[in-house]
Design an enzyme around this catalytic site. Structure first.
Site, mmCIF file in Angstrom:
data_model
loop_
_atom_site.group_PDB
_atom_site.id
_atom_site.type_symbol
_atom_site.label_atom_id
_atom_site.label_comp_id
_atom_site.label_asym_id
_atom_site.label_seq_id
_atom_site.Cartn_x
_atom_site.Cartn_y
_atom_site.Cartn_z
ATOM 1 N N ILE A 199 0.789 -1.210 0.024
ATOM 2 C CA ILE A 199 0.070 -0.027 0.172
ATOM 3 C C ILE A 199 0.797 1.257 -0.140
ATOM 4 O O ILE A 199 0.759 2.215 -0.549
ATOM 5 C CB ILE A 199 -0.986 -0.074 1.333
ATOM 6 C CG1 ILE A 199 -1.891 -1.206 0.997
ATOM 7 C CG2 ILE A 199 -1.890 1.246 1.202
ATOM 8 C CD1 ILE A 199 -2.921 -1.336 2.075
ATOM 9 N N VAL B 84 -7.385 -6.077 0.459
ATOM 10 C CA VAL B 84 -6.671 -5.346 -0.698
ATOM 11 C C VAL B 84 -5.974 -6.150 -1.516
ATOM 12 O O VAL B 84 -5.119 -7.118 -1.235
ATOM 13 C CB VAL B 84 -5.925 -4.102 0.016
ATOM 14 C CG1 VAL B 84 -5.479 -3.152 -1.284
ATOM 15 C CG2 VAL B 84 -6.641 -3.470 1.121
ATOM 16 N N LYS C 212 4.853 -10.094 -0.461
ATOM 17 C CA LYS C 212 4.271 -10.349 0.559
ATOM 18 C C LYS C 212 4.018 -12.070 0.761
ATOM 19 O O LYS C 212 3.777 -12.352 1.920
ATOM 20 C CB LYS C 212 2.897 -9.721 0.578
ATOM 21 C CG LYS C 212 2.718 -8.231 0.610
ATOM 22 C CD LYS C 212 1.320 -7.703 0.379
ATOM 23 C CE LYS C 212 0.656 -8.091 1.785
ATOM 24 N NZ LYS C 212 -0.567 -7.538 2.234
ATOM 25 N N SER D 3 -7.248 -1.801 10.207
ATOM 26 C CA SER D 3 -7.395 -3.336 9.758
ATOM 27 C C SER D 3 -8.756 -3.808 10.046
ATOM 28 O O SER D 3 -9.418 -3.475 10.985
ATOM 29 C CB SER D 3 -6.340 -4.328 10.016
ATOM 30 O OG SER D 3 -6.673 -5.686 9.364
ATOM 31 N N ASN E 201 5.528 -3.476 17.139
ATOM 32 C CA ASN E 201 5.844 -2.881 15.728
ATOM 33 C C ASN E 201 4.571 -2.151 15.335
ATOM 34 O O ASN E 201 4.656 -1.336 15.016
ATOM 35 C CB ASN E 201 6.001 -3.954 14.718
ATOM 36 C CG ASN E 201 6.668 -3.557 13.495
ATOM 37 O OD1 ASN E 201 7.509 -3.003 13.528
ATOM 38 N ND2 ASN E 201 6.067 -3.787 12.459
ATOM 39 N N GLU F 16 2.019 3.368 6.944
ATOM 40 C CA GLU F 16 1.491 2.050 6.281
ATOM 41 C C GLU F 16 2.300 1.003 6.896
ATOM 42 O O GLU F 16 2.302 -0.219 6.484
ATOM 43 C CB GLU F 16 1.426 1.874 4.704
ATOM 44 C CG GLU F 16 0.951 3.260 4.137
ATOM 45 C CD GLU F 16 -0.659 3.261 4.486
ATOM 46 O OE1 GLU F 16 -1.295 2.131 4.697
ATOM 47 O OE2 GLU F 16 -1.107 4.344 4.718
ATOM 48 N N GLY F 17 3.548 1.318 7.385
ATOM 49 C CA GLY F 17 4.264 0.512 8.046
ATOM 50 C C GLY F 17 4.096 -0.359 9.227
ATOM 51 O O GLY F 17 3.559 0.127 10.129
ATOM 52 N N TYR G 106 -2.373 -9.966 15.613
ATOM 53 C CA TYR G 106 -2.298 -8.803 14.719
ATOM 54 C C TYR G 106 -3.808 -7.803 14.719
ATOM 55 O O TYR G 106 -3.339 -6.797 14.876
ATOM 56 C CB TYR G 106 -2.177 -9.506 13.189
ATOM 57 C CG TYR G 106 -2.632 -8.447 12.171
ATOM 58 C CD1 TYR G 106 -1.618 -7.436 11.764
ATOM 59 C CD2 TYR G 106 -3.688 -8.550 11.476
ATOM 60 C CE1 TYR G 106 -1.797 -6.570 10.894
ATOM 61 C CE2 TYR G 106 -3.892 -7.530 10.400
ATOM 62 C CZ TYR G 106 -3.087 -6.339 10.118
ATOM 63 O OH TYR G 106 -3.115 -5.560 9.149
ATOM 64 N N ASP H 265 12.260 -0.938 6.033
ATOM 65 C CA ASP H 265 13.205 -1.716 6.256
ATOM 66 C C ASP H 265 13.329 -2.670 5.036
ATOM 67 O O ASP H 265 12.550 -3.568 4.603
ATOM 68 C CB ASP H 265 12.712 -2.373 7.367
ATOM 69 C CG ASP H 265 13.927 -3.810 7.720
ATOM 70 O OD1 ASP H 265 14.930 -4.088 7.059
ATOM 71 O OD2 ASP H 265 13.819 -4.270 8.828
ATOM 72 N N ARG I 15 3.299 -15.538 1.562
ATOM 73 C CA ARG I 15 1.852 -16.003 1.966
ATOM 74 C C ARG I 15 0.813 -15.062 2.152
ATOM 75 O O ARG I 15 -0.241 -15.318 2.027
ATOM 76 C CB ARG I 15 2.002 -17.157 3.066
ATOM 77 C CG ARG I 15 2.412 -16.626 4.451
ATOM 78 C CD ARG I 15 2.317 -17.292 5.351
ATOM 79 N NE ARG I 15 2.732 -16.640 6.699
ATOM 80 C CZ ARG I 15 2.778 -17.524 7.913
ATOM 81 N NH1 ARG I 15 2.743 -18.643 7.890
ATOM 82 N NH2 ARG I 15 3.228 -16.705 9.129
ATOM 83 N N TYR J 70 -10.861 -17.934 11.175
ATOM 84 C CA TYR J 70 -10.893 -17.380 9.789
ATOM 85 C C TYR J 70 -12.212 -16.936 9.406
ATOM 86 O O TYR J 70 -13.265 -17.186 9.977
ATOM 87 C CB TYR J 70 -10.853 -18.871 8.821
ATOM 88 C CG TYR J 70 -10.803 -18.416 7.365
ATOM 89 C CD1 TYR J 70 -9.860 -18.180 6.824
ATOM 90 C CD2 TYR J 70 -12.217 -18.736 6.548
ATOM 91 C CE1 TYR J 70 -9.727 -18.107 5.287
ATOM 92 C CE2 TYR J 70 -11.998 -18.381 5.301
ATOM 93 C CZ TYR J 70 -10.983 -18.313 4.646
ATOM 94 O OH TYR J 70 -10.785 -17.857 3.216
#
Length: 338
Positions: A13, A178, A186, A117, A93, A76-77, A140, A34, A188, A301
């Site tokens: 992105i 997206v 990216k 997200s 992070n 976006e990092g 996440y 990075d 997987r 999922y």
């Protein structure tokens, strides 16, 4: 001259946002990333930037005023691997670094437009920007939710402090699924469309999950949103500094994985002068195969997502999103040229 910072600049992105800024003639862009994964350089090699700064060096230097006046930071990092189990790394992070950046932006007078997200909703069946529907399924999703919650504390539940001018613009975007150019690094975590394109080129077929969660094979539904639409909405908010808050950024349309597969296969067939096939014909001819749902994903999922765009539309943003058939066709044509 407008100076912009883009973190995650060599990512999916981030690099597309720089491309969108360049299209407007904005090239005083400080790219932050990075590049340990060296092949990501390809995402920014054709873009115009004024500087590149490693992630390890940027945040403290920016807080100290090293880069002068910055108009806005597109943040976006992040670690976007939903399967990552190292919670300490994820929180450091995605949450702590973002919190430090928010404080620096407020001190330096910069606007902050950041990546949240749809994973913040997790197992919910309602996708509206409301704490009642936020139930992440992994660390996440939690790392993204915690930062959203912190912004509500700092800016007001409805970002009223920001709207009143007591803080600089802050906008969080809850990205749904997206897909599009510049995501090849990216692995997987790349989109279904990317993996299906490569699978069909290599094996002459694509594979989808079979029946699961009450959905027929390939029938699980997601809100798939094309990268060009994501960039357009980011830039709309850049153009409207008075608009603040947390917003869903999806197409507002849930479509089954079968639609993605059909679009990939039929676009590739069209490139070879072959006629389009129905989903049933693809299955019969072995071009589409269903596999058992993996045990590792059970209970983790999302079988259905669809962005509620009410809050986005209430700002006056009337951007029209393309559907899977249109977006995937554009993407497959791009992949075929790459």
């Amino acid at each position: 001259m407008t100076r912009i910072v883009v973190t995650g600049a060599a990512g999916f992105i981030g690099s597309n946002i720089i491309k969108g800024l360049n299209a407007r003639g904005i090239d005083d862009v400080i790219a932050v990333d990075d590049l340990t994964q060296g092949d990501k350089f390809r995402n920014i090699a054709d873009l115009k930037i004024s500087d590149y700064v490693d992630t390890d060096d940027f945040y403290s230097a920016y807080a100290g005023g090293h880069f002068g006046q910055v108009e806005a930071v597109f943040h976006e990092g992040a670690c976007s691997d939903t399967m990552e189990q190292d919670g300490k790394y994820m929180m450091g992070n995605n949450y702590t670094l973002s919190w430090n950046l928010f404080q620096a932006c407020q001190k330096r007078g910069a606007r902050l437009l950041y990546a949240s997200s749809a994973a913040t909703y997790g197992g919910s069946d309602t996708f509206r920007e409301d704490p009642a529907f936020e139930a992440p399924l992994n660390v996440y999703g939690y790392s993204k939710l915690l930062f959203d919650q912190r912004m509500r504390r700092e800016c007001g539940v409805h970002f009223e402090r920001t709207k009143a001018g007591r803080t600089h613009q802050v906008v969080g975007f809850r990205y749904f699924n997206v897909y599009g150019p510049r995501e090849q690094h990216k692995a997987r975590m790349a989109s279904v469309a990317f993996h299906q394109f490569n699978q069909f080129k290599a094996e002459g077929r694509v594979k989808l999950f079979g029946e699961y969660g009450g959905y027929a094979p390939g029938g699980q539904m997601r809100d798939f949103v094309f990268i060009d639409d994501v960039v357009a909405v980011n830039l709309w908010f850049f153009d409207h500094p008075e608009q603040c808050g947390i917003f869903n950024l999806g197409s507002g349309r849930a479509q089954p994985f079968n639609d993605v597969a059909s679009s990939v296969v039929n676009t590739l067939r069209a490139s070879r002068g072959e006629s389009a096939l129905s989903l049933e014909a693809m299955v019969q001819q072995g071009l589409l195969e269903y596999i058992a749902f993996p045990d590792a994903l059970r209970g983790k999922y999302q079988c259905y997502t669809q962005a509620d765009l009410s809050a986005l539309r209430a700002t006056g943003c009337d951007h029209q999103f393309v559907n899977v058939q249109t977006g995937v066709a554009k993407y497959v044509e791009w992949l075929s040229r790459s």
